[in-house]
Motif scaffolding. Structure first.
Motif, PDB file in Angstrom:
ATOM      1  N   GLY A   3      40.726  33.187  39.146  1.00  9.20           N
ATOM      2  CA  GLY A   3      41.266  32.869  40.452  1.00  9.20           C
ATOM      3  C   GLY A   3      40.720  33.790  41.535  1.00  9.20           C
ATOM      4  O   GLY A   3      40.046  34.787  41.260  1.00  9.20           O
ATOM      5  N   PHE A   4      41.043  33.447  42.771  1.00 12.11           N
ATOM      6  CA  PHE A   4      40.576  34.203  43.923  1.00 12.11           C
ATOM      7  C   PHE A   4      40.955  35.678  43.823  1.00 12.11           C
ATOM      8  O   PHE A   4      40.128  36.555  44.046  1.00 12.11           O
ATOM      9  N   GLY A   5      42.211  35.956  43.502  1.00 11.53           N
ATOM     10  CA  GLY A   5      42.680  37.339  43.440  1.00 11.53           C
ATOM     11  C   GLY A   5      41.915  38.180  42.440  1.00 11.53           C
ATOM     12  O   GLY A   5      41.559  39.332  42.714  1.00 11.53           O
ATOM     13  N   GLU A   6      41.642  37.609  41.283  1.00 12.05           N
ATOM     14  CA  GLU A   6      40.900  38.342  40.251  1.00 12.05           C
ATOM     15  C   GLU A   6      39.465  38.605  40.701  1.00 12.05           C
ATOM     16  O   GLU A   6      38.944  39.712  40.523  1.00 12.05           O
ATOM     17  N   ILE A   7      38.836  37.609  41.308  1.00 13.40           N
ATOM     18  CA  ILE A   7      37.462  37.778  41.790  1.00 13.40           C
ATOM     19  C   ILE A   7      37.417  38.813  42.910  1.00 13.40           C
ATOM     20  O   ILE A   7      36.523  39.663  42.956  1.00 13.40           O
ATOM     21  N   LEU A   8      38.393  38.760  43.804  1.00 14.59           N
ATOM     22  CA  LEU A   8      38.467  39.737  44.890  1.00 14.59           C
ATOM     23  C   LEU A   8      38.631  41.151  44.335  1.00 14.59           C
ATOM     24  O   LEU A   8      37.936  42.080  44.754  1.00 14.59           O
ATOM     25  N   ARG A   9      39.531  41.322  43.393  1.00 18.72           N
ATOM     26  CA  ARG A   9      39.775  42.638  42.798  1.00 18.72           C
ATOM     27  C   ARG A   9      38.511  43.177  42.128  1.00 18.72           C
ATOM     28  O   ARG A   9      38.146  44.345  42.309  1.00 18.72           O
ATOM     29  N   GLU A  10      37.830  42.315  41.378  1.00 16.42           N
ATOM     30  CA  GLU A  10      36.593  42.735  40.715  1.00 16.42           C
ATOM     31  C   GLU A  10      35.531  43.149  41.744  1.00 16.42           C
ATOM     32  O   GLU A  10      34.840  44.147  41.561  1.00 16.42           O
ATOM     33  N   GLY A  11      35.418  42.378  42.813  1.00 18.48           N
ATOM     34  CA  GLY A  11      34.451  42.712  43.859  1.00 18.48           C
ATOM     35  C   GLY A  11      34.777  44.025  44.538  1.00 18.48           C
ATOM     36  O   GLY A  11      33.889  44.835  44.823  1.00 18.48           O
ATOM     37  N   ARG A  12      36.055  44.237  44.788  1.00 21.23           N
ATOM     38  CA  ARG A  12      36.489  45.492  45.420  1.00 21.23           C
ATOM     39  C   ARG A  12      36.197  46.681  44.526  1.00 21.23           C
ATOM     40  O   ARG A  12      35.654  47.702  44.967  1.00 21.23           O
ATOM     41  N   ARG A  13      36.521  46.545  43.252  1.00 23.11           N
ATOM     42  CA  ARG A  13      36.274  47.641  42.314  1.00 23.11           C
ATOM     43  C   ARG A  13      34.782  47.906  42.147  1.00 23.11           C
ATOM     44  O   ARG A  13      34.358  49.055  42.061  1.00 23.11           O
ATOM     45  N   SER A  14      33.988  46.833  42.091  1.00 18.37           N
ATOM     46  CA  SER A  14      32.527  46.989  41.976  1.00 18.37           C
ATOM     47  C   SER A  14      31.951  47.716  43.184  1.00 18.37           C
ATOM     48  O   SER A  14      30.978  48.457  43.064  1.00 18.37           O
ATOM     49  N   ALA A  15      32.576  47.481  44.345  1.00 12.77           N
ATOM     50  CA  ALA A  15      32.125  48.147  45.569  1.00 12.77           C
ATOM     51  C   ALA A  15      32.652  49.578  45.653  1.00 12.77           C
ATOM     52  O   ALA A  15      32.275  50.325  46.559  1.00 12.77           O
ATOM     53  N   GLY A  16      33.526  49.952  44.734  1.00 12.72           N
ATOM     54  CA  GLY A  16      34.076  51.303  44.720  1.00 12.72           C
ATOM     55  C   GLY A  16      35.077  51.556  45.833  1.00 12.72           C
ATOM     56  O   GLY A  16      35.206  52.683  46.316  1.00 12.72           O
ATOM     57  N   LEU A  17      35.808  50.505  46.218  1.00 12.60           N
ATOM     58  CA  LEU A  17      36.762  50.620  47.321  1.00 12.60           C
ATOM     59  C   LEU A  17      38.203  50.532  46.826  1.00 12.60           C
ATOM     60  O   LEU A  17      38.489  49.820  45.862  1.00 12.60           O
ATOM     61  N   THR A  18      39.080  51.225  47.502  1.00 10.32           N
ATOM     62  CA  THR A  18      40.513  51.043  47.275  1.00 10.32           C
ATOM     63  C   THR A  18      40.951  49.828  48.091  1.00 10.32           C
ATOM     64  O   THR A  18      40.214  49.337  48.956  1.00 10.32           O
ATOM     65  N   GLN A  19      42.151  49.362  47.846  1.00  8.55           N
ATOM     66  CA  GLN A  19      42.678  48.256  48.648  1.00  8.55           C
ATOM     67  C   GLN A  19      42.741  48.644  50.117  1.00  8.55           C
ATOM     68  O   GLN A  19      42.422  47.840  50.989  1.00  8.55           O
TER      69      GLN A  19
END
Length: 82
Positions: A3-19
């Motif tokens: 889902g969107f949330g999981e893809i967003l979370r993975e992208g954020r983590r890959s970018a090394g960013l916090t929420q």
């Protein structure tokens, strides 16, 4: 299918960013990012997704994948990131 949330979370983590860092870079609130990742918000507006794509530095299939996940069942046009 992820889902969107999981893809967003993975992208954020890959970018090394916090929420909070992603929220600031995208011009959103940290709560909005948190709610999107948890699936607490319905379908996000296209502009919101484009802001997230830009903040994450996504292009090509990464950008198209996030857009498609935000609008399941609808074709994903290339993002109009400025």
């Amino acid at each position: 299918m992820r889902g969107f949330g999981e893809i967003l979370r993975e992208g954020r983590r890959s970018a090394g960013l916090t929420q909070e860092e992603l929220a600031e870079a995208a011009g959103l609130s940290a709560r909005s990012v948190r709610d999107l990742e948890r699936g607490r918000r319905g379908r996000p507006q296209r502009r919101t997704v484009e802001q997230l794509v830009s903040a994450l530095g996504l292009a090509g299939t990464g950008a198209a994948g996030l857009l498609a996940a935000a609008r399941p069942g609808r074709p994903a046009d290339p993002p109009s990131v400025r």
